[in-house]
Write an enzyme that holds these catalytic residues in place. Sequence first.
Site, PDB file in Angstrom:
ATOM      1  N   ASP A  17       0.840  -1.203   0.000  1.00 24.64           N
ATOM      2  CA  ASP A  17       0.000   0.000   0.000  1.00 24.64           C
ATOM      3  C   ASP A  17       0.881   1.262   0.000  1.00 24.64           C
ATOM      4  OD1 ASP A  17      -2.636  -1.446   0.507  1.00 24.64           O
ATOM      5  OD2 ASP A  17      -1.424  -2.119   2.193  1.00 24.64           O
ATOM      6  N   GLU A 263       1.881  -6.436  -5.368  1.00 28.61           N
ATOM      7  CA  GLU A 263       1.534  -5.519  -6.462  1.00 28.61           C
ATOM      8  C   GLU A 263       2.742  -4.744  -6.989  1.00 28.61           C
ATOM      9  OE1 GLU A 263      -2.147  -3.515  -6.225  1.00 28.61           O
ATOM     10  OE2 GLU A 263      -1.479  -1.762  -7.360  1.00 28.61           O
TER      11      GLU A 263
END
Length: 363
Positions: A17, A263
Amino acid sequence: MNKRWDIFCRVVDNFGDIGVCWRLAKQLSDEYALEVRLWVDDLNVASKIVTGLDASLNNQKVNGVEVFLWNGDAIFANITPADVVIEAFACELPKLYIQHMVAKKPTWLNLEYLSAEAWVDDFHAQNSIHPATGLRKTFFFPGFTDKTGGLIREQHLVAQREAAKAEFKRLLSLQVSLFCYPHAPIHSLLQAMSESEHSVECFVPTGSVLGLGKIAEFFGRAQIEVGDTLNKQKLSLTVLPFLTQEEYDQLLWCCDLNFVRGEDSWIRALWSAQPFIWQTYPQDEKHHLKKLDAFLDKYEVKQNDVLSEFHHAWLEAEITPKLWNKLMTALPALKERAELQTQKFEQHTDLAAKLVIFTKNKV
Ligand code: TRH
């Protein structure tokens, strides 16, 4: 117009994040001279990623970006919203801040998680109306096609990578970087590498494999620490410190094969133009396997391809020495394919550029 941007980031777990938010904040500030404020709810985790960040300070400027501790609603009592507000990964903006947005009506974007699945094309840039305020929120999906919001890629990345690669001295052994979740079949991979036909040097940044214990166990050690190099047959494994994002990029560029996860490291591995194995973030009902297959499809990997077989073994089973050697035999061809695939995705407009274009078109 649209010069001031606020990015809101909640650290759910791990580094992805804040990894994505920091990269984007820096790029918007560096390349578009935007005034970016980054609101993060966990400065301790952020300080692992944001080089120079002092976790004891609630407000500081790092690399041109103003980084704030987002600790509750009250701090937003006197904060004027920016022109563009990015709510990263549906992190839910502070209520007080939303109230201030009613008068100002900034462009409100929800930056979604990355997926290569086909539905993303249709959902990108769709709007929803916030029920309590009537404000419009747009869902911005990063992705691999022109119909999506694109992938994070800094303007100078390709040139920097090529310059760095031209300077690397090739070694005889195979270089591998390893960044994975602890539930990965790490023992089987290490065993397969130790039985490899060629010497393998494996680099593991700490903080990355939460299963460092598994590595210690494999080498028959009670514990291992940064700087340790452990050997077994053809395998030599070195424990690195947690690297800066820039250093981690360089590690990916110089390794012949990279194991990545989540990610952000996934996309950095794509930009390395080297073969990589991606461990998707585990999701309910094995949805992560769908995400994997959607990506392999976009990466033009056929179902019977060794890259597909290896990915599925890494996610769902074990790595056998036979499979490892099969991958090694295919590696020169996989490298050529990786370069072509990277070039293909480099043709698309990047995420920051798409965000800036989108907000300009809204004026
Ligand atoms: O840490 P992650 O597993 O993050 C995950 C994913 O983003 C996942 O999708 C999300 O749902 C979850 O977090 C909350 O993996 P990821 O995304 O690769 O992020 C790692 C970051 O750490 C990335 O920015 C690269 C950086 N990094 C370093 O800076 N130095 C290092 O040494 C290493 C290994 C990574």
